[in-house]
Design an enzyme around this catalytic site. Structure first.
Site, short mmCIF file in Angstrom:
data_model
loop_
_atom_site.label_atom_id
_atom_site.label_comp_id
_atom_site.label_asym_id
_atom_site.label_seq_id
_atom_site.Cartn_x
_atom_site.Cartn_y
_atom_site.Cartn_z
N HIS A 186 0.85 -1.19 0.00
CA HIS A 186 0.00 0.00 0.00
C HIS A 186 0.89 1.24 0.00
O HIS A 186 1.87 1.32 0.74
CB HIS A 186 -0.92 0.01 1.22
N LYS A 235 -14.14 5.12 4.91
CA LYS A 235 -14.40 6.18 3.93
C LYS A 235 -15.89 6.24 3.57
O LYS A 235 -16.43 7.30 3.27
CB LYS A 235 -13.56 5.93 2.67
#
Length: 967
Positions: A172, A602
């Site tokens: 990531h 999110k």
């Protein structure tokens, strides 16, 4: 030349010493470490660029420190005026200096944490650490279970040797520091550790001080900015470097400590060498979700590279083992094997490519004869992988290599049994046992590679197949019809398609990935993870494609549930899957499910995501129990609180009861890899934390929430989700505000990852990856995704009934999940500063959006006050003075970089913004002047005015270092 009266100005290290709280213990050297590193750095800065630049850096620091003392916004304006007056070269140097300071502060902190921990272990004193919940080691945990919780030593031993923690390293894009710098940072850390050793001589001290200055200067002289994005192969190599540097030797060292801890509770056995306590997996080169750069060829390359690295690591140790096992006495079993090998080898055989034992080993050294054959096969294994990687073929036959770990271990087990039989168990339990534990942990592939792909990509392939077979469109079928067709094909044996199947580039990519899995040894691979999984057909589709592509040992298929709605529907989806007879027979009583912390956060905000993740785990475990399936939860956690991050021990101990049960998988992402494995002590501590917490959770589960707590959480989650979504997704001004107020649009210039920042190039917040979403708010120290929703939920339920405040306080004091959730948000508030966000608004946001920004900051302040009220705290972090001190040390340099970033963004976005640049202040010698000019020239293709883009990127990296996370 700096304009302030420098005689009145305190030096940076003097200001640092003023920050030392009164309660710090004698063994706390953090201020001293920090001051030493900064003193050395400032001396280097003066030598390289002159006294004026050093004084300017000190002046900037002083202004930031004055602001941190009184939070007077005028100081920010004064700081902005000073910073914008710097020319391009000086601006880069100042940003680089403060970024460098924050990296040095991190190193000082790591050394101090290790020192503090060792001192506490020596004293056996954990009184000031709330029973050491964030630092617990394995011995302390075992003693707690046996002596405090009255578990039998054998019960503890049985649980420990059967548990598994699988740490999954991912690429990531959150590691903003270049590998070149990470290595220098490691050497600085080592120098600092040795400088404060008690038995150091004056000569040692002088030499270490010189080495420290050398490494600090080398780090400062290294370009911090990646000029090109890394490829997936680059990311794989960077990730694998941690195995070579710390993990490889860290695992046997840790397992020895486990043996010692067991002995101290009365267990006289060692942990079996093949006990799966710690396993390692990777996504580097296997995670193709939204990353077009991860191709089938990349997957093949990283598997061969890992195989080559594993063989090389074993090969580098085998001769040491041959030297150690020089004894002649052995059991009959080993003697027969050694004689067979000796007879089958050529007379007077020599191997000039070996450093040691290059001539034929005599038969009276039986262990060396057997290990010599192991060495030969390791050499061939390494060379074959190298040939396949570089040429695509090898003339070394596969039978000359090790093809599975069992045949590798067989010879080692033979040596171990023989030593024990001859009364040499002490020797057997030395380097040989360490080596066997390494082989059992790392296998022939070093790590097992997970494959991750979006469910829609599999749907596209099956749609192409059904259309080619002229039986309809798979995409248009109902879930029931999809399942019916998939199961009928899985139950049959006919091939579904041949080479004449029409293939788009995307379909070929998916099928070629399956072909690579079929081609390579099965021990290279772990799980096949399906992102955006919603239904049983998503799992069955992968099972069918594995069969069609002739994968002899199919990968276990793991659905990943990420968004709030998917998490809510996950238990029902799993129940439908387990209801299918074919599937239950396939999984043999074991299933893995991955839950995503980033996208759920999110999607709904941190509060609702955390609660839904908690409930989903409970419900998934209940479904698995109903069908008699052992479920392993795979936690997709990031480094930041907004993406599920936080202290390892607390995160594990706050999971719902029965959800770990001796089996845990968790991602270790980006910058967290360095924080976990960057140095031997960090590696050791990481392995301890995961092992100890997993054991404790299984044997002493946390309490379940009371029904009234659940009801209140459900009520608050609805309120928090509505508040979060009303602003992030429904407020028409939000996207424009977000892109103006943060450096989100500039994030991609950092080149910190191989994958794009968006799943799709166009679109709003929905298409933005979770990492740049969190990154942007972290940079401005506003952290909106973490706290938004908490305040509204607290306010509503407390206003409804004042008794709810008492219940919330009860939940905080008694329920680990709720306490950890709130403590992490409190830590984020300690790092935050809404005045920085306000400055960004005034500089970067259009005036008509200013009231919207003010509204958000009011919500921030209201949430902060309510959080303190629920936690029963008068001020932020009042219960953790040590963490509070560590954060205070960072605030001034972070604030400096915040201001540099805001004004640099203003100059980038508004070319008409006028600044009055003063003459260059760095040293006027030809060499130094050239140095500043060269810094500007490192980015010759920038579309902005000279120096601006590099200054901006340096602020991003420095703030990420100071906040200790990016996304």
């Amino acid at each position: 030349m700096a304009t302030r009266n420098l005689e009145k100005m305190a030096s940076i290290d003097a200001q640092l010493r003023q920050l030392a709280p009164a309660k710090v213990s004698e063994d706390d050297k953090l201020i001293e470490y920090d001051a030493l590193l900064l003193d050395r750095f400032l001396d280097i800065l003066q030598d390289l660029h002159g006294e004026d630049l050093k004084e300017t850096v000190q002046e900037v620091y002083e202004l930031s420190a004055e602001y941190e003392g009184k939070h007077d916004p005028k100081k920010l304006e004064e700081l902005g005026n000073l910073i914008t007056s710097l020319d391009a070269g000086d601006s880069i140097l100042v940003a680089k200096s403060f970024s460098h300071m924050l990296n040095l502060a991190n190193l000082a902190e790591e050394v101090q944490i290790s020192r503090r921990r060792r001192n506490k272990l020596k004293k056996g004193d954990f009184a000031d650490e709330n029973n050491a919940t964030t630092e617990s080691d394995i011995e302390e945990t075992l003693k707690k279970l046996v002596f405090d919780l009255k578990k039998s030593p054998q019960e503890v031993f049985d649980a420990l040797k059967n548990q598994t923690v699988d740490l999954v390293l991912t690429a990531h894009p959150t590691q903003s520091i270049r590998r070149s710098l990470l290595q220098k940072h490691g050497r600085i850390r080592n120098c600092l550790s040795q400088l404060y050793a008690k038995d150091i001589t004056p000569d040692d001290k002088q030499e270490l001080d010189e080495a420290l200055q050398r490494e600090i200067q080398a780090a400062f002289r290294t370009d911090e900015i990646r000029r090109t994005p890394p490829t997936p192969q680059d990311e794989m190599r960077a990730g694998m470097s941690y195995f070579h540097e710390t993990i490889w030797n860290g695992v046997p060292r840790f397992l020895r400590r486990v043996d010692t801890a067991l002995n101290n509770i009365g267990i006289k056995e060692r942990v079996p060498y093949n006990a799966p306590l710690i396993q390692f997996s990777s996504w580097m080169g296997g995670d193709r979700d939204g990353n077009p750069r991860v191709t089938p060829e990349v997957t093949r390359d990283v598997c061969l590279l890992a195989r080559m690295m594993a063989a090389n690591l074993y090969y580098s140790q085998i001769e040491d083992l041959m030297f150690e096992l020089s004894m002649w006495r052995c059991n009959d079993e080993l003697r027969v094997r050694a004689e067979e090998l000796h007879r089958s080898s050529k007379k007077d055989e020599v191997a000039k490519h070996y450093i040691e034992f290059w001539k034929k080993v005599p038969p009276n050294e039986p262990y060396r004869v057997v290990l010599g054959e192991v060495r030969d096969r390791l050499y061939q294994t390494r060379e074959r992988s190298r040939h396949l990687l570089s040429n695509g073929y090898s003339d070394i036959p596969e039978e000359a290599t090790f093809t599975n770990v069992e045949e590798f271990l067989e010879s080692l087990e033979l040596c171990y049994r023989s030593l024990c039989a001859c009364g040499d168990r002490a020797i057997a339990d030395g380097s040989l046992l360490d080596f066997m534990r390494q082989v059992s942990t790392f296998g022939l592939s070093l790590v097992r590679l997970d494959i991750r792909q979006e469910s829609d990509r599999h749907t596209d392939v099956l749609d192409a197949i059904t259309k080619h077979l002229e039986i309809g469109s798979y995409q248009e079928w109902s879930e029931e019809k999809r399942q019916e067709w998939l199961l009928s094909e899985l139950s049959g044996k006919r091939p579904l398609f041949g080479p004449d199947l029409p293939q788009t580039e995307e379909i070929r990519d998916v099928l070629d990935t399956f072909h690579v899995i079929a081609e390579l040894p099965p021990d290279n691979f772990g799980a096949y993870i399906i992102s955006m999984a919603t239904a049983p057909s998503d799992v069955l589709a992968v099972e069918l494609l594995q069969r069609e592509c002739h994968i002899k040992h199919p990968l276990r298929v793991v659905p990943l549930f990420e968004k709030l709605a998917d998490l809510e529907a996950a238990p029902a989806a799993l129940a439908r899957l387990f209801s299918i007879d074919w599937y239950r027979n396939r999984i043999n009583g074991k299933q893995e499910v991955m839950i995503g912390y980033s996208d759920s956060g999110k999607d709904a905000g941190r509060f609702s995501a955390a609660w839904q993740l908690y409930k989903a785990q409970e419900e998934l475990i209940n479904v698995a129990k109903k069908f008699g399936v052992k479920l392993t939860m795979f936690h997709g956690r990031g480094g930041t609180v907004g993406r599920g991050g936080g202290p390892t021990h607390l995160a594990i101990l706050s999971q719902p009861p029965d959800t770990i049960h001796g089996s845990l998988r968790v991602t270790v992402q980006g910058e967290v890899i360095e924080q976990s494995f960057g140095e031997q002590h960090l590696c050791f501590r990481t392995l301890q934390r995961f092992t100890a917490a997993t054991l404790e959770h299984g044997m002493h589960p946390p309490i379940s929430p009371k029904p009234e707590w659940r009801a209140l959480m459900d009520q608050m989650a609805v309120i928090a989700t509505e508040e979060y979504r009303s602003i992030v997704f429904k407020e028409p001004r939000f996207v424009e505000y977000f892109r103006l107020a943060t450096p989100e649009l500039e994030y991609g210039r950092m080149n910190i990852g191989s994958r794009p920042a968006k799943r799709r190039p166009s679109g709003g917040i929905e298409t933005l990856r979770a990492i740049p979403w969190i990154f942007a708010w972290t940079q401005t120290r506003f952290h909106l995704p973490v706290w938004l929703g908490f305040g509204a939920a607290f306010k509503k339920v407390i206003e409804e009934n004042v008794k709810n405040l008492n219940m919330l306080q009860e939940m905080y004091n008694q329920w680990p999940f709720f306490r950890v959730t709130l403590d992490l948000v409190e830590m984020v508030f300690a790092k935050g500063d809404p005045k920085i966000a306000a400055l960004n608004d005034r500089l970067l946001v259009s005036k008509d959006l200013w009231p919207f920004g003010d509204q958000l900051r009011n919500k921030y302040e209201e949430t902060r006050k309510l959080l303190l009220q629920v936690a029963g705290h008068k001020e932020i972090l009042e219960g953790d003075p040590y963490l509070k001190q560590r954060l205070r040390l960072r605030h001034a340099p972070i604030t400096t970089l915040n201001i540099v970033q805001a004004y640099t963004l203003k100059r980038i976005r508004d070319p008409n913004y006028n600044v009055k640049v003063r003459p260059r202040i760095s040293k006027e010698s030809a060499e130094a002047s050239k140095s500043a000019d060269e810094l500007v020239k490192l980015n010759p293709t920038s579309e902005y005015a000279p120096g601006l883009e590099d200054t901006l990127i340096l602020t991003m990296k420095g703030i990420a270092a100071g906040m200790q996370n990016t996304g």
